[in-house]
Design a protein around this motif. Structure first.
Motif, PDB file in Angstrom:
ATOM      1  N   LYS A 531       0.811  -1.220   0.000  1.00  0.00           N
ATOM      2  CA  LYS A 531       0.000   0.000   0.000  1.00  0.00           C
ATOM      3  C   LYS A 531       0.840   1.264   0.000  1.00  0.00           C
ATOM      4  CE  LYS A 531      -3.755  -2.330   2.465  1.00  0.00           C
ATOM      5  NZ  LYS A 531      -4.605  -2.346   3.679  1.00  0.00           N
ATOM      6  N   GLY A 532       2.176   1.123  -0.048  1.00  0.00           N
ATOM      7  CA  GLY A 532       3.034   2.299  -0.107  1.00  0.00           C
ATOM      8  C   GLY A 532       3.131   3.063   1.198  1.00  0.00           C
ATOM      9  N   ARG A 533       2.839   2.440   2.318  1.00  0.00           N
ATOM     10  CA  ARG A 533       2.929   3.124   3.599  1.00  0.00           C
ATOM     11  C   ARG A 533       4.356   3.073   4.148  1.00  0.00           C
ATOM     12  NH1 ARG A 533      -2.394   0.339   6.458  1.00  0.00           N
ATOM     13  NH2 ARG A 533      -3.963   1.184   5.042  1.00  0.00           N
ATOM     14  N   THR A 534       4.545   3.717   5.302  1.00  0.00           N
ATOM     15  CA  THR A 534       5.851   3.669   5.955  1.00  0.00           C
ATOM     16  C   THR A 534       6.182   2.231   6.324  1.00  0.00           C
ATOM     17  OG1 THR A 534       5.460   5.863   6.858  1.00  0.00           O
ATOM     18  CG2 THR A 534       7.208   4.567   7.868  1.00  0.00           C
ATOM     19  N   ASP A 535       7.366   1.771   5.946  1.00  0.00           N
ATOM     20  CA  ASP A 535       7.678   0.369   6.167  1.00  0.00           C
ATOM     21  C   ASP A 535       8.060   0.112   7.615  1.00  0.00           C
ATOM     22  OD1 ASP A 535      10.156   1.453   6.362  1.00  0.00           O
ATOM     23  OD2 ASP A 535      10.872   0.740   4.431  1.00  0.00           O
ATOM     24  N   ALA A 536       8.261  -1.186   7.900  1.00  0.00           N
ATOM     25  CA  ALA A 536       8.527  -1.603   9.279  1.00  0.00           C
ATOM     26  C   ALA A 536       9.855  -1.075   9.781  1.00  0.00           C
ATOM     27  CB  ALA A 536       8.499  -3.132   9.367  1.00  0.00           C
ATOM     28  N   CYS A 537      10.824  -0.848   8.878  1.00  0.00           N
ATOM     29  CA  CYS A 537      12.146  -0.373   9.300  1.00  0.00           C
ATOM     30  C   CYS A 537      12.027   0.963  10.029  1.00  0.00           C
ATOM     31  CB  CYS A 537      13.044  -0.243   8.075  1.00  0.00           C
ATOM     32  SG  CYS A 537      14.640   0.537   8.406  1.00  0.00           S
ATOM     33  N   ASP A 538      11.389   1.935   9.364  1.00  0.00           N
ATOM     34  CA  ASP A 538      11.237   3.248   9.999  1.00  0.00           C
ATOM     35  C   ASP A 538      10.433   3.145  11.284  1.00  0.00           C
ATOM     36  OD1 ASP A 538      12.641   4.294   7.904  1.00  0.00           O
ATOM     37  OD2 ASP A 538      10.889   5.037   6.819  1.00  0.00           O
ATOM     38  N   PHE A 539       9.391   2.333  11.261  1.00  0.00           N
ATOM     39  CA  PHE A 539       8.517   2.232  12.429  1.00  0.00           C
ATOM     40  C   PHE A 539       9.256   1.650  13.632  1.00  0.00           C
ATOM     41  CE2 PHE A 539       5.450  -0.386  14.844  1.00  0.00           C
ATOM     42  CZ  PHE A 539       4.668   0.640  15.352  1.00  0.00           C
ATOM     43  N   LEU A 540      10.011   0.584  13.415  1.00  0.00           N
ATOM     44  CA  LEU A 540      10.721  -0.052  14.530  1.00  0.00           C
ATOM     45  C   LEU A 540      11.797   0.866  15.098  1.00  0.00           C
ATOM     46  CD1 LEU A 540      11.059  -3.671  13.118  1.00  0.00           C
ATOM     47  CD2 LEU A 540       9.585  -2.926  14.986  1.00  0.00           C
ATOM     48  N   PHE A 541      12.567   1.509  14.230  1.00  0.00           N
ATOM     49  CA  PHE A 541      13.605   2.413  14.715  1.00  0.00           C
ATOM     50  C   PHE A 541      12.999   3.612  15.440  1.00  0.00           C
ATOM     51  CE2 PHE A 541      16.705   0.711  11.380  1.00  0.00           C
ATOM     52  CZ  PHE A 541      17.398  -0.016  12.333  1.00  0.00           C
ATOM     53  N   GLU A 542      11.830   4.057  14.981  1.00  0.00           N
ATOM     54  CA  GLU A 542      11.175   5.179  15.648  1.00  0.00           C
ATOM     55  C   GLU A 542      10.701   4.788  17.041  1.00  0.00           C
ATOM     56  OE1 GLU A 542       7.346   8.176  14.987  1.00  0.00           O
ATOM     57  OE2 GLU A 542       7.915   6.740  13.435  1.00  0.00           O
ATOM     58  N   LEU A 543      10.181   3.567  17.168  1.00  0.00           N
ATOM     59  CA  LEU A 543       9.759   3.097  18.493  1.00  0.00           C
ATOM     60  C   LEU A 543      10.932   3.057  19.460  1.00  0.00           C
ATOM     61  CD1 LEU A 543       7.276   0.137  17.801  1.00  0.00           C
ATOM     62  CD2 LEU A 543       6.751   2.421  18.659  1.00  0.00           C
ATOM     63  N   LEU A 544      12.055   2.523  19.003  1.00  0.00           N
ATOM     64  CA  LEU A 544      13.219   2.454  19.886  1.00  0.00           C
ATOM     65  C   LEU A 544      13.715   3.843  20.238  1.00  0.00           C
ATOM     66  CD1 LEU A 544      15.459   0.810  21.283  1.00  0.00           C
ATOM     67  CD2 LEU A 544      16.763   1.030  19.177  1.00  0.00           C
ATOM     68  N   SER A 545      13.739   4.736  19.267  1.00  0.00           N
ATOM     69  CA  SER A 545      14.222   6.090  19.524  1.00  0.00           C
ATOM     70  C   SER A 545      13.378   6.782  20.574  1.00  0.00           C
ATOM     71  CB  SER A 545      14.220   6.894  18.223  1.00  0.00           C
ATOM     72  OG  SER A 545      14.696   8.200  18.440  1.00  0.00           O
ATOM     73  N   GLN A 546      12.077   6.565  20.539  1.00  0.00           N
ATOM     74  CA  GLN A 546      11.196   7.162  21.544  1.00  0.00           C
ATOM     75  C   GLN A 546      11.502   6.622  22.931  1.00  0.00           C
ATOM     76  OE1 GLN A 546       7.254   6.336  20.129  1.00  0.00           O
ATOM     77  NE2 GLN A 546       7.349   7.853  18.476  1.00  0.00           N
ATOM     78  N   ARG A 547      11.748   5.332  23.036  1.00  0.00           N
ATOM     79  CA  ARG A 547      12.051   4.748  24.344  1.00  0.00           C
ATOM     80  C   ARG A 547      13.413   5.207  24.861  1.00  0.00           C
ATOM     81  NH1 ARG A 547       8.789   0.402  26.060  1.00  0.00           N
ATOM     82  NH2 ARG A 547      10.405   0.003  27.599  1.00  0.00           N
ATOM     83  N   CYS A 548      14.378   5.340  23.952  1.00  0.00           N
ATOM     84  CA  CYS A 548      15.718   5.730  24.380  1.00  0.00           C
ATOM     85  C   CYS A 548      15.775   7.202  24.767  1.00  0.00           C
ATOM     86  CB  CYS A 548      16.730   5.457  23.278  1.00  0.00           C
ATOM     87  SG  CYS A 548      17.022   3.707  22.958  1.00  0.00           S
ATOM     88  N   SER A 549      14.994   8.025  24.100  1.00  0.00           N
ATOM     89  CA  SER A 549      15.050   9.467  24.366  1.00  0.00           C
ATOM     90  C   SER A 549      14.269   9.866  25.594  1.00  0.00           C
ATOM     91  CB  SER A 549      14.525  10.240  23.150  1.00  0.00           C
ATOM     92  OG  SER A 549      13.179   9.892  22.885  1.00  0.00           O
ATOM     93  N   SER A 550      13.332   9.032  26.040  1.00  0.00           N
ATOM     94  CA  SER A 550      12.529   9.400  27.207  1.00  0.00           C
ATOM     95  C   SER A 550      13.367   9.315  28.466  1.00  0.00           C
ATOM     96  CB  SER A 550      11.331   8.458  27.339  1.00  0.00           C
ATOM     97  OG  SER A 550      11.755   7.126  27.485  1.00  0.00           O
ATOM     98  N   GLY A 551      13.470  10.409  29.171  1.00  0.00           N
ATOM     99  CA  GLY A 551      14.183  10.455  30.439  1.00  0.00           C
ATOM    100  C   GLY A 551      15.680  10.578  30.333  1.00  0.00           C
ATOM    101  N   VAL A 552      16.237  10.727  29.111  1.00  0.00           N
ATOM    102  CA  VAL A 552      17.685  10.857  28.947  1.00  0.00           C
ATOM    103  C   VAL A 552      17.995  12.260  28.457  1.00  0.00           C
ATOM    104  CG1 VAL A 552      19.721   9.985  27.769  1.00  0.00           C
ATOM    105  CG2 VAL A 552      17.912   8.418  28.445  1.00  0.00           C
ATOM    106  N   SER A 553      18.784  12.993  29.219  1.00  0.00           N
ATOM    107  CA  SER A 553      19.185  14.341  28.829  1.00  0.00           C
ATOM    108  C   SER A 553      20.562  14.294  28.200  1.00  0.00           C
ATOM    109  CB  SER A 553      19.202  15.263  30.061  1.00  0.00           C
ATOM    110  OG  SER A 553      19.732  16.522  29.728  1.00  0.00           O
ATOM    111  N   SER A 554      20.632  14.715  26.942  1.00  0.00           N
ATOM    112  CA  SER A 554      21.922  14.695  26.248  1.00  0.00           C
ATOM    113  C   SER A 554      22.858  15.776  26.754  1.00  0.00           C
ATOM    114  CB  SER A 554      21.699  14.875  24.739  1.00  0.00           C
ATOM    115  OG  SER A 554      21.016  16.089  24.489  1.00  0.00           O
ATOM    116  N   ALA A 555      22.290  16.845  27.351  1.00  0.00           N
ATOM    117  CA  ALA A 555      23.140  17.943  27.828  1.00  0.00           C
ATOM    118  C   ALA A 555      23.963  17.515  29.039  1.00  0.00           C
ATOM    119  CB  ALA A 555      22.264  19.147  28.162  1.00  0.00           C
ATOM    120  N   ALA A 556      23.336  16.895  29.975  1.00  0.00           N
ATOM    121  CA  ALA A 556      24.046  16.465  31.190  1.00  0.00           C
ATOM    122  C   ALA A 556      23.534  15.091  31.596  1.00  0.00           C
ATOM    123  CB  ALA A 556      23.823  17.477  32.315  1.00  0.00           C
ATOM    124  N   PRO A 557      23.963  14.038  30.908  1.00  0.00           N
ATOM    125  CA  PRO A 557      23.458  12.703  31.216  1.00  0.00           C
ATOM    126  C   PRO A 557      23.927  12.238  32.593  1.00  0.00           C
ATOM    127  CG  PRO A 557      25.278  12.584  29.638  1.00  0.00           C
ATOM    128  CD  PRO A 557      24.957  14.039  29.820  1.00  0.00           C
TER     129      PRO A 557
END
Length: 967
Positions: A531-557
């Motif tokens: 159907k030409g939608r966003t494939d699983a690759c982008d979706f899976l990496f986006e899910l992980l990125s959301q989990r990794c970015s929550s609660g982690v401050s890049s300025a002062a980890p």
């Protein structure tokens, strides 16, 4: 009545007041004076009680007075007899006399109830007063009182039951008095789940109470269903709220019974305990909150919710006990609230137990899956409306739990509750329950579990609307729930809903849920791709990125955030390896050609994988192989697989150096598998040039002593190959150092870059050895770096790897190692230099740009010290630890000595401004040393200009001097 009238008339003629006369002969005091009416009544009561105690019967005088002198009996005698007091634990002669009069209908019901309530208030006002004979055993008294209460429940006498409950309450206050300063109703009860055993006395009292309650439920249910019974159960449970010690022991005992001893409880016990929990939940407004210890819950919760947590569903035996108890409790609650308004009905149906049934009944009864609880439009023939039939199925000790559960599942009242949000079992809650199941002790076999999980995921929760706890028909939502649950299950050692936080030895359902995730991801990839939608690759990496970015401050980890990120990515890697490798590389079709798009993969490695490598700078062999397999499989979809792979690998070499160095690191193990895969995918097509280049670079590195020409490979690839060659020769830095002379910086520029990259890899090893001496040899890593320094010191390029903001062509090294190691590079700079020979150290100091790098590294080192990021590191291969303050002191002395020995031109004007900007306010000792150099320079210039003026040649030198001073 005629006799009574004549007697009263005759007494009136004799002017004798009948109301002032006593019942017995002695109606005057010892001195012959008349006794007051109140005292006469008290004396009559004492005489009547004594006669009752001696004969066991009510005296005829009292019986006659209740008829012939009724006004005196009601207004004088009974008030004296029923004076409010603290009732004794064991009924005495006075209480027996009162009970005998009550049974003979000589005491009005209202007056008796008022007496009982007054006595109860009297006890509450002074709870420390205990009226108990020395020969009385409180437990025996309590047992007798509870047995009598059971008989009163059968008889249905509400007034007598209330009075008996008052006596029971008083006896309990004597047995478990509690602390004088303790409130009557504590706000929080601490439940120690690891040690649920209470004192022996408390256990005996609680068992006696629960056993009596179960017997009362059984006896009362034989006559009437719950909705036709009196309020005895509610009153019984309410009595227990007034005793904090009892309530605490009761909660501990129920937890122990439900969590540890469920299989030993009989059907009668289950029925009684189920009803008890229902009433305990119904009286929630009066119940204190419970705090679990250890704190598995973030805050205290009501008693009923805690008891539902005690019901474990991890094994077959636990599931059977849980479903039997919950069926009894929910049936009781439905029947009890049948005659009440809908809002009040829910008071008797606890959502925690209801959700247990919503989870367990379809799991254990396959026929329930064909009639899901939320189904609409079922005919009346599929729904049972008969409450007596429902209750009889629950109380039938000869029947099976399956029949009772099936009857409840099809009941209209049970199905109606699913439309209320608090009774709805969400998909996330279902996943938590499923993860608790121990596979080897499950009630289902492996094929049965697979069938059940597929039904729950695809038929129950996928089509269910999101507002009802489902996925709304979205496969991505289903995938997100599955992936989140898998990661949460592995990340959390103790979940909020998991009473037993120990990891079961028999294994969880993680492999099964992983299989469901694989099925969903594959279906999503196939259907969305069409159907030409966003494939699983982008979706899976986006899910992980959301989990990794929550609660982690890049300025002062913080340390906790970095550990959280490590756990998250490591858990993700287990999921990643379970999914097809080709999912993580996109294939784009542009202009009729298919090419590989590794953008998401590169971002993922650089942002997340890089930060959790162990050892730093190297991906694990499995993860590296998975990514390479994905690239090979994806390139097979291109019209020219070799070209597609080569283009993608060129991008990897430039933008993802970590994958490049990791591939070189593991190439000996990976090459047979990858070559076999390529030949299977592309038949006779030759291997991609970049894969061949890996083999050639490693061969060149291992044969460097033969003066072979280097292959046309990137400098980082050659450096990684040399690093592997040094590792394969087991750290023999002397033998390996001899061949490094072939790559001296005086040669081609690319060789100098190769050596600088190689030094970086060596420093990375050295830092690993400092941080983890048990894993690597610090001495060998330092010797390797020393050999490289001896070759590189004549060039200033080696200083660039210690300046993360000015690395130029060496900028890619920051994307190889972790952020922690990058922060510690100044530490490695001084730790390495301070252990070199005087000759080597002198060469380093004379290197252009050394002073500038040394000052900036010292400033960064001080900042690490102030931030508390300087661990105790080993100075050599021994186990002796060097304190950070010692290294800082030695570093400071070394830097000040270098500054004092440097020429005024050691820092350019731009470098001087940069250094001054860092040191002026916060590091005055460094700034002072630098100022001294330039002060000496100023005095030298002043002397030189003065000499020119004395010679009279100032005019000829003036243009040059002005230009020089401006510079």
């Amino acid at each position: 009545m005629e006799y009574i009238s004549l007697a009263k008339t005759r007494l009136a003629d004799l002017k004798e007041s009948v109301e002032d006369m006593g019942l017995y002969e002695d109606v005057s005091g010892t001195d012959g004076t008349p006794v007051q009416p109140q005292c006469q009544a008290v004396q009559d009561v004492e005489r009547a009680v004594n006669l009752f105690e001696s004969t066991g019967r009510i005296s005829a005088t009292v019986m006659e007075a209740s008829i012939f002198r009724r006004p005196y009996f009601l207004t004088r005698f009974l008030p004296a007899l029923l004076t409010p007091r603290v009732l004794p634990v064991k009924a005495g002669a006075r209480m027996g006399f009162i009970e005998a009069l009550k049974k003979a209908d000589k005491i009005p019901a209202a007056q008796y109830s008022s007496y009982v309530e007054s006595c109860q208030r009297q006890r509450q006002q002074d709870s420390r007063v205990v009226c108990l004979d020395t020969n009385d055993d409180p437990l025996e008294v309590l047992e007798v009182q509870l047995q009598k209460f059971t008989q009163l429940v059968v008889d249905g006498n509400d007034g007598e039951m209330s009075a008996q409950l008052s006596r029971v309450s008083h006896t309990l206050s004597v047995v478990l008095p509690g602390s004088p300063d303790e409130p009557i109703e504590p706000t929080v009860i601490k439940l120690h789940i690891d040690t649920p055993v209470s004192p022996e006395l408390h256990v005996r009292v609680v068992d006696m109470i629960l056993r009596n309650f179960c017997q009362c439920v059984l006896d009362a249910s034989r006559a009437n269903p719950p909705n036709k019974q009196s309020l005895w159960a509610s009153r019984f449970v309410s009595v227990l709220h007034g005793n904090s010690q009892l309530l605490s022991s009761l909660v501990h005992r129920l937890w122990d019974l439900f969590h540890n001893q469920g299989s030993f409880l009989s059907s009668v016990h289950l029925l009684g305990l189920a009803a008890f929990v229902v009433h305990l939940h119904a009286s929630m407004s009066h119940s204190p909150l419970v705090q679990l210890v250890p704190p598995l819950l973030s805050k205290p919760v009501p008693v009923g919710e805690v008891l539902s947590l005690a019901l474990d569903c991890s094994t077959h035996a636990n599931m059977l006990f849980c479903v039997r108890l919950c069926v009894a409790a929910v049936c009781y609650g439905i029947c009890k609230g049948d005659s009440l308004p809908p809002q009040q009905q829910q008071v008797y149906i606890f959502s925690g137990l209801y959700k247990k049934l919503v989870y367990l009944i379809p799991r254990l009864l396959p026929e329930a899956r064909r009639t899901p609880i939320s189904a609409e439009g079922l005919g009346d023939g599929h729904q049972e409306q008969n409450l007596p039939g429902l209750w009889s199925s629950a109380t039938n000790t000869n029947g099976t739990w399956r029949k009772a559960a099936w009857s409840l599942w099809r009941h209209a009242a049970f199905r109606q509750l699913e439309h209320t949000s608090q009774y709805r079992l969400l998909f996330s809650e279902w996943l938590v329950n499923e993860f608790r199941v121990q596979r080897s002790e499950d009630a289902l076999t492996d094929p049965e579990r697979q069938e059940y999980q597929q039904w729950a995921c695809l038929e129950l929760y996928l089509p269910r609307p999101e507002e009802q706890g489902g996925c709304g028909g979205d496969m991505k939502s289903l995938c997100s729930h599955l992936l989140g649950a898998i990661m949460d299950q592995q990340l959390t050692n103790q979940s909020l809903d998991k009473p037993d936080h120990r990891v079961p030895d028999t294994g969880t359902c993680l492999p099964d849920i992983l299989s469901r995730l694989q099925e969903v991801v594959y279906e999503m990839e196939v259907t969305d791709g069409w159907k030409g939608r966003t494939d699983a690759c982008d979706f899976l990496f986006e899910l992980l990125s959301q989990r990794c970015s929550s609660g982690v401050s890049s300025a002062a980890p913080s340390v906790s955030s970095e550990l959280s990120l490590q756990h998250t990515v490591n858990t993700w890697n287990r999921v990643l390896l379970a999914l097809p490798a080709v999912l993580f590389v996109k294939v784009k079709a542009e202009g009729g050609r298919c090419t590989l798009d590794c953008t998401k993969l590169i971002e993922h490695i650089n942002q997340h994988q890089r930060k959790v490598c162990s050892p730093a700078g190297v991906l694990s062999c499995h993860v590296t192989a998975h990514f390479l397999r994905g690239m090979l499989c994806a390139s097979a979809q291109c019209s020219c697989p070799r070209e597609g792979f080569n283009q993608a690998w060129s991008e990897i070499s430039l933008c993802c150096p970590l994958l490049l160095t990791s591939t070189v690191h593991w190439w000996e193990h990976l090459s047979p598998v990858l070559l076999t895969l390529w030949s299977r995918l592309c038949d006779e097509e030759p291997l991609p040039e970049h894969l061949q280049l890996l083999t050639e670079a490693l061969h060149w590195a291992h044969s460097l002593d033969k003066a072979l020409l280097s292959p046309p490979a990137p400098a980082l690839l050659l450096a990684a190959s040399l690093h592997c060659a040094w590792r394969d020769c087991r750290g023999d830095s002397r033998g390996f150092g001899a061949v490094l002379t072939i790559l001296r910086p005086e040669g081609p520029t690319e060789y100098r870059q190769v050596l600088v990259f190689l030094l970086f890899l060596g420093v990375n090893d050295y830092l690993s050895a400092l941080l983890y001496p048990q894993e690597r040899s610090c001495h060998k890593a330092r010797a390797f770096c020393t050999e490289l320094l001896s070759v590189l010191l004549d060039s200033a390029d080696w200083l660039l790897i210690f300046q993360s903001n000015k690395q130029g062509v060496y900028q890619s090294v920051t994307m190889v190692t972790s952020d922690e190691f990058t922060r510690l590079m100044p530490w490695a700079f001084y730790n390495l230099l301070l252990q070199q020979s005087a000759e080597l150290l002198h060469r380093a100091v004379c290197c252009p740009g050394f002073l500038h790098t040394a000052v900036l590294c010292y400033i960064s080192l001080l900042q690490l010290f102030l931030d508390g990021h300087t661990p105790a590191l080993t100075a050599d291969s021994s186990e002796q630890q060097v304190e950070p303050s010692q290294i800082l002191s030695a570093t400071k002395q070394f830097l000040l000595r270098v500054i004092s020995q440097s020429s005024p031109t050691a820092l350019s004007s731009s470098q001087l401004r940069e250094v001054t900007a860092h040191t002026h306010l916060h590091y005055p000792h460094v700034q002072s040393a630098i100022d001294n150099i330039h002060s000496s320079l100023f005095h030298s210039c002043h002397f030189f200009l003065s000499a020119l003026c004395r010679r009279g040649s100032w005019s000829s030198w003036r243009p040059s001097v002005q230009t020089w001073t401006q510079r």
